[in-house]
Design an enzyme around this catalytic site. Structure first.
Site, short mmCIF file in Angstrom:
data_model
loop_
_atom_site.label_atom_id
_atom_site.label_comp_id
_atom_site.label_asym_id
_atom_site.label_seq_id
_atom_site.Cartn_x
_atom_site.Cartn_y
_atom_site.Cartn_z
N ARG A 190 34.19 53.62 38.86
CA ARG A 190 33.03 53.09 38.52
C ARG A 190 32.10 54.13 37.58
O ARG A 190 31.88 54.58 36.80
CB ARG A 190 32.46 52.30 38.87
CG ARG A 190 32.94 50.53 38.85
CD ARG A 190 32.34 49.73 40.12
NE ARG A 190 33.44 48.45 40.29
CZ ARG A 190 33.00 47.38 41.28
NH1 ARG A 190 32.01 47.42 41.71
NH2 ARG A 190 34.19 46.50 40.90
N GLU A 236 35.78 36.13 52.11
CA GLU A 236 35.82 35.66 50.94
C GLU A 236 37.30 35.82 49.79
O GLU A 236 38.00 36.72 50.10
CB GLU A 236 35.30 37.34 50.09
CG GLU A 236 34.92 37.10 48.47
CD GLU A 236 34.70 39.07 48.21
OE1 GLU A 236 34.06 39.70 49.17
OE2 GLU A 236 34.74 39.53 47.59
N LYS A 284 32.13 33.36 50.56
CA LYS A 284 32.38 33.76 49.40
C LYS A 284 32.71 33.70 48.54
O LYS A 284 34.30 34.64 48.58
CB LYS A 284 31.62 35.62 49.47
CG LYS A 284 31.69 36.45 48.68
CD LYS A 284 31.04 38.02 48.98
CE LYS A 284 31.16 38.75 47.93
NZ LYS A 284 30.35 40.27 47.95
N SER A 306 30.43 38.10 42.07
CA SER A 306 30.01 38.09 40.45
C SER A 306 31.79 37.90 39.28
O SER A 306 31.61 37.55 38.98
CB SER A 306 29.20 39.15 40.39
OG SER A 306 29.08 40.58 40.79
N GLY A 307 32.56 39.16 40.37
CA GLY A 307 33.30 39.08 39.86
C GLY A 307 34.14 39.22 38.07
O GLY A 307 34.64 39.37 37.97
N GLY A 308 32.73 40.07 37.62
CA GLY A 308 33.65 41.48 36.32
C GLY A 308 32.71 40.29 34.79
O GLY A 308 32.71 40.56 33.91
N ARG A 332 28.86 43.59 41.26
CA ARG A 332 28.53 44.58 40.07
C ARG A 332 26.99 44.22 39.17
O ARG A 332 26.50 44.25 38.77
CB ARG A 332 29.57 44.50 39.05
CG ARG A 332 31.05 45.28 39.69
CD ARG A 332 32.77 44.81 38.79
NE ARG A 332 33.10 43.55 39.28
CZ ARG A 332 33.88 43.54 39.61
NH1 ARG A 332 34.64 43.28 38.41
NH2 ARG A 332 34.45 42.43 40.37
P1 13P Z 1 31.62 41.71 42.92
O1 13P Z 1 30.19 40.85 42.51
O2 13P Z 1 31.16 42.57 41.43
O3 13P Z 1 32.53 40.50 41.95
O4 13P Z 1 32.01 42.19 44.26
C1 13P Z 1 31.82 41.90 45.36
C2 13P Z 1 32.18 41.74 46.07
O5 13P Z 1 31.32 42.05 47.26
C3 13P Z 1 33.95 42.06 46.26
O6 13P Z 1 34.60 42.10 47.12
#
Ligand code: 13P
Length: 340
Positions: free
Chosen positions: A33, A177, A219, A261-263, A294
């Protein structure tokens, strides 16, 4: 294990319409990033970025807990204050990512399994001494032709459950998660089908490993079409598919659901979370919160670019995203907030 402490911490993490900030990128992820913005990929730059985050005034009004990486939980601010103390002083509960990352899975082309169970008991004890009160472990499920396989889902669910039981033994709330990735051209329906199977398997394993469901947070991903799928559903359609998927699979005893959020873009992540809370909040057994990396950090990182002079504007952007997501928990987010 103190069940009451675990339950109280889990509840505190989703209380007051707040959510979590994931700032636990591993060094390689953080560097990717930084590289896109020409920020030096150094320990000093990583520390400066994380200090900028934890010193953002007012962040604790919207953020209940922050997930740190091993390097950060041991770091200090420039003035010598430990990062952990800075968070606690801001009213934010410190947490720690404890998985050791996802590796290619043998005999399962294109799939990953998360490592990190060996020596975990000792590492958790150390994190508790440093001040962590919760932990995170991420499993990665890829959707593609013929995948995910049963073997991949089972191996990852088993590891998540072993990790969660170990955390509770240590007095840490486990954030579980299982991330079904957005990459690919699969449909929303396929994501729903995979997410349901993954969550069923994960909760089966959590129960088998005697994890106290009231003392954990989930999560998950939202139920979304793949990024390259030609059909992209509306915000309301995503909200409905996501909530229905969880109603079928997540026990009511779970203290809270905090989405990754995953992108997704920051705005879409807020809008979709908002739609879920507007339409369903009053009849759901669990809080629908956020645990974004993100979707909270990226707009601020784009402004910071590694330059001290940009820090105040970056902190403003970070706070703005945190506020938008707290509003989304209340079902009070609107696109107009973006220009406020
Ligand atoms: P994002 O919200 O960017 O997907 O990251 C969450 C996270 O903790 C990934 O393990």
């Amino acid at each position: 294990m103190n069940a009451q402490v675990l339950n109280e911490t889990a509840r505190a993490l989703v209380a007051g319409d707040k959510g979590l900030l994931a700032m636990d990128e591993s060094n390689p992820t953080c560097h990717k990033r930084f590289a896109k913005l020409g920020i030096p990929q150094t320990e000093a730059a990583r520390r400066a970025w994380r200090e900028l985050i934890v010193t953002t005034a007012g962040l604790g009004e919207c953020i209940s807990g922050a997930i740190l990486y091993d390097e950060t939980i041991r770091q200090q601010k420039k003035d010598g204050t430990p990062m952990v103390k800075a968070l606690i002083d801001a009213g934010i509960i410190p947490g720690i990512k404890v998985d050791a990352g996802a590796i290619d899975m043998p005999a399962h082309s294109g799939e990953k399994v998360t490592e990190g169970l060996d020596g975990l008991r000792e590492r958790l004890a150390e994190y508790v001494r440093i001040g962590a009160r919760f932990a995170k472990w991420r499993a990665v499920i890829t959707v593609g032709a013929g995948i995910p396989s049963r073997g991949c889902i089972q191996a990852n669910a088993h590891a998540l459950a072993r990790y969660a039981a170990m955390c509770q033994e240590a007095g840490l709330v486990p954030i579980v998660e299982p991330e079904v990735l957005m990459d690919g051209a699969h449909t929303l329906e396929r994501c729903r089908e995979v997410t349901e199977e993954v969550l069923r398997t994960v909760f089966d394993q959590l129960c088998t490993q005697r994890v106290m469901i009231e003392g954990m947070l989930l999560k998950p991903n939202m139920v979304l079409p793949g990024l390259d799928c030609p059909k992209q559903q509306t915000v309301d359609e995503v909200a409905e598919a996501t909530v229905n998927c969880f109603l079928r699979t997540v026990p009511a005893a779970v203290a809270g659901i905090a989405f990754l959020s995953g992108g997704q873009s920051a705005e879409l992540a807020s809008a979709r979370l908002n739609a879920m809370n507007v339409r369903f909040k009053s009849r759901l057994p669990w809080a629908l919160a956020f645990s974004f990396s993100r979707a909270i950090q990226q707009p601020a990182l784009d402004i910071w670019q590694g330059k001290d002079a940009n820090a105040p504007a970056a902190q403003q952007a970070l706070l703005q995203r945190a506020r938008c997501n707290r509003a989304a928990r209340r079902g009070e987010y609107s696109a107009a907030m973006e220009s406020a």
